[in-house]
Design a protein around this motif. Structure first.
Motif, short mmCIF file in Angstrom:
data_model
loop_
_atom_site.label_atom_id
_atom_site.label_comp_id
_atom_site.label_asym_id
_atom_site.label_seq_id
_atom_site.Cartn_x
_atom_site.Cartn_y
_atom_site.Cartn_z
N UNK A 201 5.31 -18.05 6.72
CA UNK A 201 5.44 -16.56 6.86
C UNK A 201 4.23 -15.73 7.18
N UNK A 202 4.29 -15.35 8.39
CA UNK A 202 3.37 -14.34 8.61
C UNK A 202 3.80 -12.80 8.63
N UNK A 203 3.13 -12.00 8.00
CA UNK A 203 3.62 -10.54 7.76
C UNK A 203 2.33 -9.54 8.09
N UNK A 204 2.67 -8.65 8.95
CA UNK A 204 1.74 -7.68 9.45
C UNK A 204 2.50 -6.62 9.86
N UNK A 205 2.14 -5.23 9.30
CA UNK A 205 1.07 -4.80 8.64
C UNK A 205 1.63 -4.59 7.11
N UNK A 206 0.96 -5.08 6.13
CA UNK A 206 1.51 -4.80 4.70
C UNK A 206 1.07 -3.62 4.30
N UNK A 207 -0.23 -2.89 4.93
CA UNK A 207 -0.41 -1.54 4.65
C UNK A 207 0.78 -0.61 5.23
N UNK A 208 1.52 -0.70 6.17
CA UNK A 208 2.72 0.13 6.60
C UNK A 208 3.90 0.01 5.69
N UNK A 209 4.24 -1.18 4.92
CA UNK A 209 4.97 -1.49 3.91
C UNK A 209 4.65 -0.66 2.62
N UNK A 210 3.41 -0.56 2.24
CA UNK A 210 2.92 0.04 1.13
C UNK A 210 3.03 1.58 1.37
N UNK A 218 7.95 9.22 -3.19
CA UNK A 218 7.82 10.60 -3.29
C UNK A 218 8.89 11.21 -2.92
N UNK A 219 10.02 10.70 -2.15
CA UNK A 219 11.39 11.36 -1.98
C UNK A 219 12.04 11.32 -3.21
N UNK A 220 11.52 10.43 -4.10
CA UNK A 220 12.68 10.39 -5.25
C UNK A 220 11.87 11.06 -6.50
N UNK A 221 10.80 11.58 -6.09
CA UNK A 221 10.03 12.59 -6.98
C UNK A 221 9.48 11.40 -8.21
N UNK A 222 9.04 10.35 -7.97
CA UNK A 222 8.54 9.51 -8.96
C UNK A 222 7.01 9.89 -9.42
N UNK A 223 6.38 9.66 -10.55
CA UNK A 223 5.24 9.84 -10.90
C UNK A 223 4.25 9.10 -10.03
N UNK A 224 3.42 9.54 -9.22
CA UNK A 224 2.52 8.87 -8.51
C UNK A 224 1.40 8.09 -9.44
N UNK A 225 0.81 6.84 -8.90
CA UNK A 225 -0.15 6.23 -9.40
C UNK A 225 -1.48 6.40 -8.47
N UNK A 226 -2.17 5.49 -8.28
CA UNK A 226 -3.45 5.66 -7.77
C UNK A 226 -3.36 5.90 -6.31
N UNK A 227 -4.03 6.97 -5.69
CA UNK A 227 -3.90 7.37 -4.25
C UNK A 227 -2.49 7.66 -3.86
N UNK A 228 -1.54 8.07 -4.76
CA UNK A 228 -0.25 8.57 -4.63
C UNK A 228 0.70 7.31 -4.38
N UNK A 229 0.11 6.24 -4.55
CA UNK A 229 1.23 4.99 -4.50
C UNK A 229 1.85 4.76 -5.85
N UNK A 230 3.03 4.38 -5.67
CA UNK A 230 3.91 4.37 -7.02
C UNK A 230 3.12 3.24 -8.00
N UNK A 231 3.48 3.66 -9.25
CA UNK A 231 2.84 2.92 -10.33
C UNK A 231 3.23 1.37 -10.22
N UNK A 232 4.43 1.16 -9.62
CA UNK A 232 5.10 -0.35 -9.59
C UNK A 232 4.65 -1.00 -8.21
N UNK A 233 3.49 -0.60 -7.61
CA UNK A 233 3.09 -1.07 -6.40
C UNK A 233 2.75 -2.55 -6.55
N UNK A 234 1.90 -2.84 -7.71
CA UNK A 234 1.60 -4.16 -7.91
C UNK A 234 2.59 -5.09 -8.11
#
Length: 440
Positions: A201-210, A218-234
């Motif tokens: 499985x080759x996936x490009x670009x995962x940055x666009x996914x994030x 942001x549309x769901x008004x969730x509390x942002x984590x590092x650099x605005x990404x959601x806390x559940x990114x990991x």
């Protein structure tokens, strides 16, 4: 997106033009997004929601599967230890990919990671296996030009015959981009564990996914984590990457190569940072090598495959693989240091050994790394090329290779040459003794 008592907030996948608000209603189906899977998907191109976009007929599914999948039981996992040949020397020879591994490629804006992805898709195969091999390719948030490049490349070189393509364009909805890798992995799981295929499985670009994940968060008004990404990114990324692997008692396997562009070339950015925690190593694309017209511009020294030792050696690749791999790493590092010294002090200040290492580094980048995007090297060709380059160095500097292997691949040692080296070392030792006496 959100439920509050008797109200639900719904995001429309496409535009809302033409929708009459009063005459429109929605109904919940009571199930998540599903993908109809079938072996007939091989050779076809789909959008991010699993709909055919290649002009072919609709797929008649053998079953419907939840795209979110189910976690693989750690107890039922088999350890990845079988070599996969990509045809790229830096990966096969120095950062070996094994079946069931997840090995990301860290790129940057403007780098030719799409060319590398297409090359791996064309050339990858499992050696010594009668089992069928398939490629599942997921493109996330790419332009129409990039999409056409992938489709044309797959068709031109015939790799479409063993591939399934999922393409999400940049102008497609962000919410669809979130479903695209899950669609691809659902298809891969079906082919691997139901049809017994080895699936890459080759996936490009995962940055666009994030980025899409951050937009929806942001549309769901969730509390942002590092650099605005959601806390559940990991957790979200782990839910994708951990769908790779092998299952005991099953013939098939899923191997992942996610590709991501590091924003501002920053490897400490949350996306590559978290990806590195979850996956087993990384292959890094170098901007300096790209400027030097070396293709593919893979940076050897910071790249790493944590499972490479498990997939090499006698019976898998060749008995000299581990020795030559370690020696090439050491020699290339010494060559880089010699190159830096020559820049500061001048080449005339270097010893003959330092000059040999510097020449080795130059030839290594030109011939070993810079193989081009359309050269498919077998592991035997890669290992033989490594010996050709190591022959440029003095024999006494090959300290990480067993003497029996050196004699086998470089021929028996020249006794006369060895005597000259010993004499030279004795002269140096005498000079040092004289200098010490003069100082005293």
């Amino acid at each position: 997106m959100e439920i509050d008592q008797d109200r639900a907030l719904v995001q429309v996948y496409e535009g809302t033009s033409g929708i009459n608000l009063k005459g429109t209603s929605s109904r919940f189906l009571g199930k998540p997004l599903e993908l109809g899977v079938s072996e007939a998907m091989i050779g076809r191109v789909f959008d991010g929601l699993g709909q055919p976009i290649d002009g072919g007929p609709e797929i008649i599914p053998e079953e419907l599967r939840d795209i979110n999948g189910t976690p693989m039981n750690p107890v039922s996992r088999n350890y990845p230890d079988e070599f996969i040949q990509t045809g790229v020397s830096v990966i096969d020879g120095l950062n070996t990919l094994v079946r069931g591994q997840k090995l990301p490629i860290f790129s940057a804006s403007g780098m030719p990671h799409n060319n590398l992805a297409a090359q791996i898709a064309r050339q990858a195969k499992v050696l010594g296996q009668d089992s069928k091999f398939a490629i599942v390719f997921a493109a996330l948030g790419i332009t129409f030009e990039e999409s056409q490049y992938f489709i044309d490349d797959f068709n031109e070189h015939g790799s479409i015959d063993q591939s399934v393509l999922f393409i999400n364009l940049a102008n497609d909805p962000a919410i669809e981009r979130i479903s695209t890798p899950k669609m691809a992995l659902t298809c891969a799981e079906y082919l691997a564990f139901e049809k017994g295929m080895h699936v890459l499985v080759i996936m490009t670009d995962m940055t666009n996914y994030a980025e899409a994940l951050r937009e929806v968060s942001a549309a769901r008004k969730e509390v942002p984590g590092r650099r605005g990404y959601p806390g559940y990114l990991y957790t979200d990324l782990a839910g994708i990457y951990e769908r790779a692997g092998r299952i005991k008692g099953r013939e098939g396997s899923i191997t992942q190569i996610p590709i991501l562009t590091m924003p501002e070339d920053d490897i400490t950015h949350p996306i590559p940072d978290l990806t590195g925690y979850i996956t087993e190593g990384q292959i890094i694309i170098s901007r300096e090598l790209h400027k030097a017209s070396i293709a593919p511009p893979l940076d050897v020294t910071p790249s790493l495959s944590r499972l490479k030792d498990k997939g090499i050696g006698e019976g898998k690749t060749r008995e000299d693989h581990a020795n030559t791999m370690n020696q090439i790493y050491a020699a290339y590092t010494s060559g880089i240091q010699s190159r830096e010294l020559a820049t500061i002090l001048g080449e005339s200040a270097l010893s003959d050994t330092d000059k040999a290492f510097m020449r080795f580094a130059d030839e290594f980048e030109k011939r070993y790394v810079g193989q081009g995007f359309y050269t498919n090297r077998s592991i035997t060709e890669t290992l033989d090329l490594g010996w050709e380059l190591l022959a440029m160095l003095p024999r006494y500097e090959l300290k990480r290779i067993d003497d029996k292997l050196i004699d086998k691949y470089l021929g028996p040692a020249d006794s006369k040459a060895n005597e000259e080296v010993v004499e030279e070392l004795e002269v140096i030792e005498e000079d040092l003794v004289i200098e010490d006496e003069e100082e005293r």
